[in-house]
Design a protein around this motif. Sequence first.
Motif, mmCIF file in Angstrom:
data_model
loop_
_atom_site.group_PDB
_atom_site.id
_atom_site.type_symbol
_atom_site.label_atom_id
_atom_site.label_comp_id
_atom_site.label_asym_id
_atom_site.label_seq_id
_atom_site.Cartn_x
_atom_site.Cartn_y
_atom_site.Cartn_z
ATOM 1 N N ALA A 123 16.263 -4.681 18.391
ATOM 2 C CA ALA A 123 14.694 -4.258 17.918
ATOM 3 C C ALA A 123 13.960 -5.323 18.298
ATOM 4 O O ALA A 123 14.254 -6.489 18.201
ATOM 5 C CB ALA A 123 14.688 -3.872 16.713
ATOM 6 N N PRO A 124 12.761 -5.075 18.901
ATOM 7 C CA PRO A 124 11.641 -6.010 19.268
ATOM 8 C C PRO A 124 11.610 -7.148 18.208
ATOM 9 O O PRO A 124 11.246 -8.412 18.494
ATOM 10 C CB PRO A 124 10.313 -5.143 19.452
ATOM 11 C CG PRO A 124 10.932 -3.836 19.860
ATOM 12 C CD PRO A 124 12.116 -3.665 19.073
ATOM 13 N N ARG A 127 13.891 -10.122 18.557
ATOM 14 C CA ARG A 127 13.989 -10.811 19.856
ATOM 15 C C ARG A 127 13.258 -12.012 20.154
ATOM 16 O O ARG A 127 11.961 -12.286 19.643
ATOM 17 C CB ARG A 127 13.441 -9.796 21.275
ATOM 18 C CG ARG A 127 14.373 -8.667 21.398
ATOM 19 C CD ARG A 127 13.774 -7.713 22.293
ATOM 20 N NE ARG A 127 14.513 -6.546 22.633
ATOM 21 C CZ ARG A 127 15.426 -6.375 23.929
ATOM 22 N NH1 ARG A 127 15.715 -7.405 24.403
ATOM 23 N NH2 ARG A 127 16.349 -5.187 23.711
ATOM 24 N N TYR A 150 19.950 -11.727 21.750
ATOM 25 C CA TYR A 150 18.585 -11.373 21.487
ATOM 26 C C TYR A 150 17.916 -12.502 21.184
ATOM 27 O O TYR A 150 16.775 -12.796 21.291
ATOM 28 C CB TYR A 150 18.371 -10.122 20.660
ATOM 29 C CG TYR A 150 19.252 -9.109 21.387
ATOM 30 C CD1 TYR A 150 18.737 -8.431 22.543
ATOM 31 C CD2 TYR A 150 20.450 -8.563 20.661
ATOM 32 C CE1 TYR A 150 19.490 -7.247 23.020
ATOM 33 C CE2 TYR A 150 21.099 -7.586 21.285
ATOM 34 C CZ TYR A 150 20.662 -6.928 22.174
ATOM 35 O OH TYR A 150 21.543 -5.751 22.801
#
Length: 295
Positions: A123-124, A127, A150
């Motif tokens: 998921a963003p 990251r 990530y």
Amino acid sequence: MHTKVAIIGSGPAGHTAAIYCARANLEPTLFEGFMAGGTEMMDKLRQQSERFGTTVITETISKVDLSAKPFKLWREGNEAAEPDTADAIIIATGATARRMNLPGEETYWQQGISACAVCDGAAPIFRNVELAVVGGGDSAAEEAIYLTKYASKVHVLVRRDKLRASKVMGDRMLRHPKIQVHWNTVATEARGDGKLLKELGLRDTQTGEERSLAVNGLFYAIGHVPNTAFLEGQLPTDTDGYLLVTPGTSKTSVPGVFAGGDVQDKRYRQAVTAAGSGCMAALDAITWLEEQSDV
């Protein structure tokens, strides 16, 4: 109410089983439970189940009797009423991730706190930031290594001064340049801005010293609890409570009772593998019912 196939559970395994049973014209009934709901994918699976002819009932099964056929099922809150009955049962109730119930956990659950790195790690919000994993076993090591793809850095919080993980997995984690292990450390609080997790409160289990750790994600890797309490010990399980099935099938020790998804799978625990085992359960149930009709 009587049904040829009753499916208990509303995840990928349960709905996949329902779709296959419905396509076989068995007109299955799926008890999805009061707590059902979730992702867009699950909504689409539910719609497909109903479109093929599944009756979906938003009630929880609290008790079953597998000692005689037809099998009996009682709905939560109506245990004194006449039970529903079924010729075959598919159990797809899943497993619940163990949580720590930290102060702030409810606020940041799925807003920085997760129990599945493989599900949520890409998921963003996770990251190129620092993340934390709680646990000292193989699952924690695997999740920490996975998250390095990530995260900018992964902190692993281990309650003791050694790992429970196998030597191979433990060594892989300890050698990884993006992973830092914090020994004798437990999380005490989740803090943030009200929307996303920003830091953890930590405590040293030996000295009692408290400190903060700035992270944007916290992943629990402290195990799962299979949702089998309603069975009241009528089916054999392994030492962790997962239902035992005949290898390569979905068959439990009771003919006509099948299990799919995370309730019998403690290794993979992914939506796609759960759906696959739900398909297996449906096909096994279809074959079993056909055999009974030929007797």
